[in-house]
Design an enzyme around this catalytic site. Structure first.
Site, short mmCIF file in Angstrom:
data_model
loop_
_atom_site.label_atom_id
_atom_site.label_comp_id
_atom_site.label_asym_id
_atom_site.label_seq_id
_atom_site.Cartn_x
_atom_site.Cartn_y
_atom_site.Cartn_z
N SER A 180 0.84 -1.20 0.00
CA SER A 180 0.00 0.00 0.00
C SER A 180 0.88 1.25 0.00
O SER A 180 1.62 1.48 -0.94
CB SER A 180 -0.97 -0.04 1.18
OG SER A 180 -2.02 0.87 0.99
N LYS A 225 -19.67 17.98 3.48
CA LYS A 225 -18.71 18.21 4.57
C LYS A 225 -18.56 16.94 5.40
O LYS A 225 -17.48 16.64 5.90
CB LYS A 225 -19.20 19.38 5.44
CG LYS A 225 -18.29 19.66 6.63
CD LYS A 225 -16.88 20.03 6.17
CE LYS A 225 -15.98 20.33 7.35
NZ LYS A 225 -14.61 20.62 6.93
#
Length: 341
Positions: free
Chosen positions: A169, A221
């Site tokens: 990763s 948001k």
């Protein structure tokens, strides 16, 4: 009771020290005070070999070795003199070590080490070797760490990355930048994917008649929440954000390793070293020990390590944080469902 109270106080103290230490470390990450340790690895390798030679060699062999070293020292002085007159000397290899955790906190040392070596490294002659071990972690942390290695490539200095155990990763995000990427036969590489999970206890709170008010300005948001009720629109947006990050990840790997089939390897899977070579994720199978000792025969090796100045609270906090990271790493290794020897 006394022991229990003592343990409770100790745990609270460690938690406070962790918070204080983290706050101090993250205030101005690029401006910490500290010093750079430099070790001549050629001398270390010779000292290690000499410790064994004293036990297994006879006097005649030692005499011949000392004679050969005197001749080499004389030749080295001549090379140094010619170098002072403008003739290129032996190549230099700067060795860095990156031990990754969830937050890629070692990037704070890496940025200082890279800045120091770029001040003296000569493009086309010198080399940087990074001993990289990381199972990955936060996107912004490993993005910054990868940017530090990009600085080396952009400066025209050869970059070699050695992976002995794992570069997955975010770890592979860093490793793929190398001019040459080496890995041990059973090192774990790849995991080119993005994962995120958010626990939600809304139904539990609703069962106990607990209301949670979440106020936002901006449609997205907050997409998924821990306490509030998640919506399908929020889930879709969260998935879109993950897909966008994954696309950036795959594009970055494709940029630095165009020889890989990114659609084949960008699935989030991981592979061992031998298979990684076949998929062009790695250039060759070789341990870092073998590579560095081979380079020591023809170049001067210097190990660099930046050490920050830390208060007692910061040291205690880092010790507690390190223990938590080790627990997380063990969980990650188990989550791979990899076979055990």
């Amino acid at each position: 009771m006394f022991l229990a109270k003592g343990l409770t106080v100790a745990i609270l103290f460690l938690m406070v020290a962790l918070m204080l230490g983290r706050a101090r470390r993250e205030t101005l990450p690029g401006l910490q005070s500290g010093h750079l340790d430099v070790e001549a690895l050629n001398d270390r390798y010779q000292a290690e070999a000499d410790a064994l030679r004293t036990l297994v060699w006879d006097d005649a062999a030692w005499k011949a070795e000392r004679k050969a070293r005197k001749a080499e020292a004389k030749a080295e002085r001549k090379r140094a003199k010619r170098q002072a007159e403008g003739e290129p000397g032996k190549a230099r290899v700067f060795v860095l070590q990156f031990q990754g955790d969830l937050a890629a906190s070692a990037v704070q040392q890496l940025r200082h080490e890279v800045s120091a070596l770029l001040a003296v490294a000569e493009p086309g002659r010198d080399e940087v070797v990074v001993l990289l071990e990381s199972p990955g972690g936060l996107v912004h942390g490993y993005g910054l760490a990868a940017s530090q290695l990009t600085r080396i490539r952009e400066a025209g200095v050869r970059l070699t990355v050695c992976v002995d155990k794992v570069a997955a990763s975010g770890g592979y995000l860093m490793a793929c930048i190398a001019d040459e990427l080496l890995a041990a036969p059973f090192a774990v590489l790849g995991s080119i994917g993005v994962v995120a999970q958010v626990p939600n206890i809304h139904r539990l709170l609703k069962k106990h008649e607990v209301d949670v008010e979440l106020m936002t300005a901006g449609e997205y948001k907050r997409t998924l929440t821990v306490l509030g009720e998640n919506t399908e629109a929020g889930r879709r947006k969260f998935q879109e954000d993950l897909d966008e990050t994954h696309g950036l990840f795959k594009g970055f790997v494709q940029q630095w390793r165009p020889q890989v089939d990114i659609e084949r390897v960008g699935t989030g899977e991981h592979w061992y070293g031998q298979r990684a070579v076949e998929l062009n994720l790695v250039d060759a199978l070789r341990t870092s020990d073998d590579y560095l000792r081979a380079r020591a025969r023809e170049a001067e090796l210097y190990a660099l390590h930046w050490r920050n100045r830390r208060s007692i609270g910061q040291r205690l906090g880092l010790a507690f944080e390190g223990a938590a990271d080790r627990l997380l790493l063990r969980w990650w290794q188990r989550s791979l469902h990899e076979p055990r020897f």
